[in-house]
Design a protein around this motif. Structure first.
Motif, PDB file in Angstrom:
ATOM      1  N   LEU A  44       0.878  -1.159   0.000  1.00  0.00           N
ATOM      2  CA  LEU A  44       0.000   0.000   0.000  1.00  0.00           C
ATOM      3  C   LEU A  44       0.919   1.212   0.000  1.00  0.00           C
ATOM      4  O   LEU A  44       1.722   1.394   0.913  1.00  0.00           O
ATOM      5  CB  LEU A  44      -0.904   0.031   1.227  1.00  0.00           C
ATOM      6  N   VAL A  45       0.832   2.023  -1.050  1.00  0.00           N
ATOM      7  CA  VAL A  45       1.707   3.177  -1.220  1.00  0.00           C
ATOM      8  C   VAL A  45       0.868   4.448  -1.154  1.00  0.00           C
ATOM      9  O   VAL A  45      -0.197   4.532  -1.761  1.00  0.00           O
ATOM     10  CB  VAL A  45       2.451   3.112  -2.579  1.00  0.00           C
ATOM     11  N   GLN A  46       1.391   5.423  -0.402  1.00  0.00           N
ATOM     12  CA  GLN A  46       0.759   6.736  -0.336  1.00  0.00           C
ATOM     13  C   GLN A  46       1.607   7.706  -1.159  1.00  0.00           C
ATOM     14  O   GLN A  46       2.824   7.759  -1.003  1.00  0.00           O
ATOM     15  CB  GLN A  46       0.703   7.222   1.112  1.00  0.00           C
ATOM     16  N   ILE A  47       0.945   8.465  -2.041  1.00  0.00           N
ATOM     17  CA  ILE A  47       1.635   9.482  -2.830  1.00  0.00           C
ATOM     18  C   ILE A  47       1.087  10.833  -2.394  1.00  0.00           C
ATOM     19  O   ILE A  47      -0.116  11.087  -2.483  1.00  0.00           O
ATOM     20  CB  ILE A  47       1.428   9.267  -4.338  1.00  0.00           C
ATOM     21  N   THR A  48       1.972  11.694  -1.896  1.00  0.00           N
ATOM     22  CA  THR A  48       1.568  13.010  -1.420  1.00  0.00           C
ATOM     23  C   THR A  48       1.236  13.914  -2.597  1.00  0.00           C
ATOM     24  O   THR A  48       1.594  13.612  -3.739  1.00  0.00           O
ATOM     25  CB  THR A  48       2.691  13.657  -0.588  1.00  0.00           C
ATOM     26  N   PRO A  49       0.587  15.052  -2.330  1.00  0.00           N
ATOM     27  CA  PRO A  49       0.311  15.997  -3.419  1.00  0.00           C
ATOM     28  C   PRO A  49       1.586  16.488  -4.113  1.00  0.00           C
ATOM     29  O   PRO A  49       1.553  16.871  -5.275  1.00  0.00           O
ATOM     30  CB  PRO A  49      -0.412  17.152  -2.712  1.00  0.00           C
TER      31      PRO A  49
END
Length: 124
Positions: free
Chosen positions: A67-72
């Motif tokens: 599960l990867v989170q990509i910031t703005p």
């Protein structure tokens, strides 16, 4: 995010909130299939992606391992990663499938060799 029958809830900033066990019901199965097929979601400018790093083999994998989170701003942060354990399982399954296919293939070759040697093979 879902792994097996466990759901992990994240808040709007990507912090872990709660871990829940999901009951195995038809309704929950339909919901989970819809969510898993989606593969990504956007929350307050952050993008969350379910992925795996197995290349072509990963296309046949039944589950995602990260599960990867990509910031703005485009920075990536791995929130959940079971790649090493999943990689071992995937290799085992591939070897098992290849072994079964090989056994069936060898059986057919042996049968065709017997037929070629004895034209009356299989007759009563």
């Amino acid at each position: 995010m879902v792994r097996g029958n466990i759901s992990v809830e994240l808040d709007e900033s990507g912090e872990f909130v709660e871990v829940k066990q999901i009951l195995d019901t038809i309704e929950n199965d339909k919901l989970m299939n819809r969510l898993i097929r989606k593969g990504s979601d956007n929350v307050n400018g952050y993008q969350y992606i379910l992925t795996n790093d197995f290349g072509i083999i990963g296309r046949f994998a039944p589950n995602d391992s990260k599960l990867v989170q990509i910031t703005p701003e485009g920075e990536k942060c791995i929130l959940y990663d079971v790649s090493k354990r999943y990689h071992t399982t995937l290799i085992f399954l591939i070897i098992l499938v290849l072994l079964i296919i090989s056994i069936v293939f060898i059986g057919f070759i042996r049968m065709f060799i017997r037929i070629a040697r004895d034209p009356h093979f299989g007759e009563s």
